[in-house]
Design a protein around this motif. Structure first.
Motif, mmCIF file in Angstrom:
data_model
loop_
_atom_site.group_PDB
_atom_site.id
_atom_site.type_symbol
_atom_site.label_atom_id
_atom_site.label_comp_id
_atom_site.label_asym_id
_atom_site.label_seq_id
_atom_site.Cartn_x
_atom_site.Cartn_y
_atom_site.Cartn_z
ATOM 1 N N SER A 187 1.020 -0.685 -0.263
ATOM 2 C CA SER A 187 0.071 0.209 -0.020
ATOM 3 C C SER A 187 1.190 1.196 0.213
ATOM 4 O O SER A 187 0.426 2.121 -0.374
ATOM 5 C CB SER A 187 -1.103 -0.220 1.171
ATOM 6 O OG SER A 187 -0.563 -0.158 2.676
ATOM 7 N N TYR A 189 0.776 3.376 -2.887
ATOM 8 C CA TYR A 189 -0.303 4.813 -3.555
ATOM 9 C C TYR A 189 0.526 5.943 -2.471
ATOM 10 O O TYR A 189 0.130 7.178 -2.883
ATOM 11 C CB TYR A 189 -1.662 4.662 -2.637
ATOM 12 C CG TYR A 189 -2.540 2.841 -3.669
ATOM 13 C CD1 TYR A 189 -2.690 3.717 -4.233
ATOM 14 C CD2 TYR A 189 -2.729 1.944 -2.407
ATOM 15 C CE1 TYR A 189 -3.579 2.461 -5.431
ATOM 16 C CE2 TYR A 189 -3.644 1.342 -3.025
ATOM 17 C CZ TYR A 189 -3.641 1.039 -4.631
ATOM 18 O OH TYR A 189 -4.005 0.475 -5.817
ATOM 19 N N SER A 231 -10.923 8.611 3.379
ATOM 20 C CA SER A 231 -11.563 7.994 2.173
ATOM 21 C C SER A 231 -10.751 6.594 2.146
ATOM 22 O O SER A 231 -10.147 5.646 2.858
ATOM 23 C CB SER A 231 -10.358 8.658 1.364
ATOM 24 O OG SER A 231 -9.659 8.560 0.968
ATOM 25 N N SER A 232 -11.739 5.566 0.965
ATOM 26 C CA SER A 232 -10.845 4.035 1.107
ATOM 27 C C SER A 232 -10.251 4.318 -0.581
ATOM 28 O O SER A 232 -10.995 4.489 -1.720
ATOM 29 C CB SER A 232 -11.815 2.874 0.613
ATOM 30 O OG SER A 232 -12.548 3.349 2.114
ATOM 31 N N THR A 233 -9.016 3.647 -0.758
ATOM 32 C CA THR A 233 -8.415 3.856 -1.252
ATOM 33 C C THR A 233 -8.308 2.319 -2.578
ATOM 34 O O THR A 233 -8.341 1.584 -2.185
ATOM 35 C CB THR A 233 -6.709 4.174 -1.037
ATOM 36 O OG1 THR A 233 -6.652 4.755 -0.939
ATOM 37 C CG2 THR A 233 -5.931 3.686 -2.205
ATOM 38 N N ALA A 283 -6.749 4.162 -7.884
ATOM 39 C CA ALA A 283 -5.762 5.941 -7.374
ATOM 40 C C ALA A 283 -5.164 6.188 -8.144
ATOM 41 O O ALA A 283 -3.978 4.886 -8.496
ATOM 42 C CB ALA A 283 -5.645 5.293 -6.231
ATOM 43 N N SER A 304 -3.601 9.482 1.502
ATOM 44 C CA SER A 304 -5.279 9.428 0.901
ATOM 45 C C SER A 304 -5.531 10.757 2.042
ATOM 46 O O SER A 304 -5.162 10.671 2.825
ATOM 47 C CB SER A 304 -5.164 8.068 0.684
ATOM 48 O OG SER A 304 -4.631 7.371 1.878
ATOM 49 N N GLN A 305 -6.702 10.859 1.326
ATOM 50 C CA GLN A 305 -7.472 11.674 1.663
ATOM 51 C C GLN A 305 -8.677 10.794 2.856
ATOM 52 O O GLN A 305 -8.667 9.824 3.457
ATOM 53 C CB GLN A 305 -8.876 12.103 0.922
ATOM 54 C CG GLN A 305 -10.109 13.252 1.554
ATOM 55 C CD GLN A 305 -8.943 14.619 2.125
ATOM 56 O OE1 GLN A 305 -8.060 14.988 1.514
ATOM 57 N NE2 GLN A 305 -9.646 15.535 2.958
ATOM 58 N N GLN A 361 -4.730 5.732 5.384
ATOM 59 C CA GLN A 361 -5.529 4.494 4.961
ATOM 60 C C GLN A 361 -6.097 3.233 5.236
ATOM 61 O O GLN A 361 -5.976 3.363 6.526
ATOM 62 C CB GLN A 361 -3.502 4.065 4.319
ATOM 63 C CG GLN A 361 -3.324 3.265 3.442
ATOM 64 C CD GLN A 361 -2.579 3.395 3.247
ATOM 65 O OE1 GLN A 361 -1.981 2.377 3.204
ATOM 66 N NE2 GLN A 361 -1.278 3.854 1.430
ATOM 67 N N ASN A 366 -6.416 -4.759 -4.321
ATOM 68 C CA ASN A 366 -6.000 -4.258 -2.804
ATOM 69 C C ASN A 366 -6.280 -5.613 -2.132
ATOM 70 O O ASN A 366 -7.179 -5.974 -2.288
ATOM 71 C CB ASN A 366 -6.607 -3.349 -2.551
ATOM 72 C CG ASN A 366 -5.933 -2.414 -2.952
ATOM 73 O OD1 ASN A 366 -4.991 -2.179 -3.595
ATOM 74 N ND2 ASN A 366 -7.278 -1.570 -3.543
ATOM 75 N N ASP A 399 -10.097 -0.143 -0.062
ATOM 76 C CA ASP A 399 -10.926 -0.303 -0.825
ATOM 77 C C ASP A 399 -11.173 -1.803 -1.316
ATOM 78 O O ASP A 399 -9.947 -2.031 -1.740
ATOM 79 C CB ASP A 399 -11.223 0.368 -2.126
ATOM 80 C CG ASP A 399 -12.652 0.149 -3.217
ATOM 81 O OD1 ASP A 399 -13.257 -1.194 -2.999
ATOM 82 O OD2 ASP A 399 -13.773 1.102 -3.022
ATOM 83 N N CYS A 425 2.850 6.803 3.677
ATOM 84 C CA CYS A 425 1.763 7.058 3.624
ATOM 85 C C CYS A 425 0.194 7.856 4.687
ATOM 86 O O CYS A 425 -0.869 8.232 4.410
ATOM 87 C CB CYS A 425 0.233 5.749 4.072
ATOM 88 S SG CYS A 425 1.592 4.654 2.580
#
Length: 341
Positions: free
Chosen positions: A107, A110, A117-119, A123, A113-114, A307, A220, A310, A303
């Protein structure tokens, strides 16, 4: 099914090997740098030609690559995580075995992340450090290889065998020492981050499912639920039977202490108090003041503060979902820490 497992001696590789060996339909050959491997081969230094000859001799139907490293500087990370994967892809292209490749990604590819949210797999990757960059480069090599391949982006793996240098591994070891010495308070920092913790045995199940599936691209592997590190610390204290207080030195107002037995913390140097510095990123040397536990440090995966995976693709294309709850994973981490002398 003939399976060639690369990196069988690593944290994830050990559990993948154990899971595959329990399947009577699998004929497993383990390749790695350690003495426990069936064949010793260093992917970071070995030539594609040598690996091609081995592939042609074994003729596996599936190659699973769990090899790599999380530690070291950019050059070492690139050699073990990127160059090694280039060797695997080139060898498979040269070989006539036509094997399916299951690559273990992470992960960290990536990046931040916001929060909330689910990545998902589509993405745009923005890795926040050299480790994530090295793993993302490996993923791109696999995806552009033209091979029958899938990359499993594993979120934050936990459970038995968790490396002592990881955040939860360091916390369990510090708690063991605090209990051994009778400390009544454990001072912690950097527990505000939230991560999607997935048990390493569930990861092994996902690898097995991916090897049997027709899924390609990126998938994922996580639980789909982010957990704050301070919550994991509280659960770890409960399963360990730690009767003292977990004092988070950089917590927001009103968040201390973590343990119900509130008290006014004594100075960090006072007897009966232990301090746990936050973990450092791979290849990062501690700077001034980074041993006192009084400052927040970034979680070492680059990260940011949040994190969460999804996981719909894993469910739909692999028929997989996580089974082992975090409390069980933490209990196993604690059992290993408590058995150390």
């Amino acid at each position: 099914m003939r399976v060639l497992l690369l990196g069988s001696g690593g944290y994830l590789g050990r559990y993948v090997a154990e899971h595959l060996l329990a399947d009577p339909a699998v004929q497993l050959t383990a390749l790695g740098r350690g003495d426990d491997a069936d064949v010793r081969f260093d992917l970071s230094n070995g030539s594609p030609g040598a690996l091609t000859r081995f592939l042609n001799a074994v003729h596996p139907g599936v190659v699973i690559n769990c090899a790599g490293t999380t530690r070291g500087g950019a050059r070492e990370l690139t050699r073990h995580n990127t160059v090694a994967v280039a060797t695997v892809c080139e060898s498979l292209r040269r070989s006539g075995c036509g094997a399916r490749l299951v690559q273990i990604g992470c992960s960290s590819e990536y990046g931040p992340s916001q929060p909330g949210s689910s990545t998902a797999e589509d993405a745009v990757p923005r890795p926040g450090g050299p480790y994530g960059v090295s793993k993302l480069a490996a993923t791109e090599l696999v995806l552009g290889s033209g091979l029958d391949a899938v990359v499993l982006r594993v979120f934050s793996p936990v459970g038995p065998g968790t490396p002592a240098g990881s955040p939860l591994g360091r916390l369990a070891e510090a708690m063991r020492r605090a209990m051994q010495s009778g400390d009544s308070e454990l001072k912690l920092s950097g527990l505000g981050v939230q991560r999607d913790f997935v048990d390493v045995r569930d990861v092994a199940r996902a690898v097995h499912a991916a090897s049997l599936s027709a899924a390609q691209g990126v998938v994922n592997i996580g639980t789909g639920r982010a957990v704050r590190l301070r919550e994991a610390a509280s659960v770890l204290a409960r399963v360990a039977g730690f009767g003292g207080t977990l004092h988070e030195v950089d917590a927001p107002p009103g968040r201390n202490p973590l343990h119900p037995a509130a008290h006014i913390p004594a100075p960090a140097h006072a007897p009966g108090h232990a301090t746990v510095p936050a973990p450092h990123a791979p290849g990062h040397a501690p700077g001034p003041g980074e041993h006192g536990g009084a400052t927040a440090y970034p979680y070492p995966d680059g990260c940011g503060s949040w994190q969460q995976a999804d996981v719909r693709t894993a469910r739909d294309r692999l028929g997989w979902r996580s089974r082992i709850p975090l409390e069980e994973s933490l209990a196993d981490i604690w059992m290993e820490a408590a058995c150390r002398i």
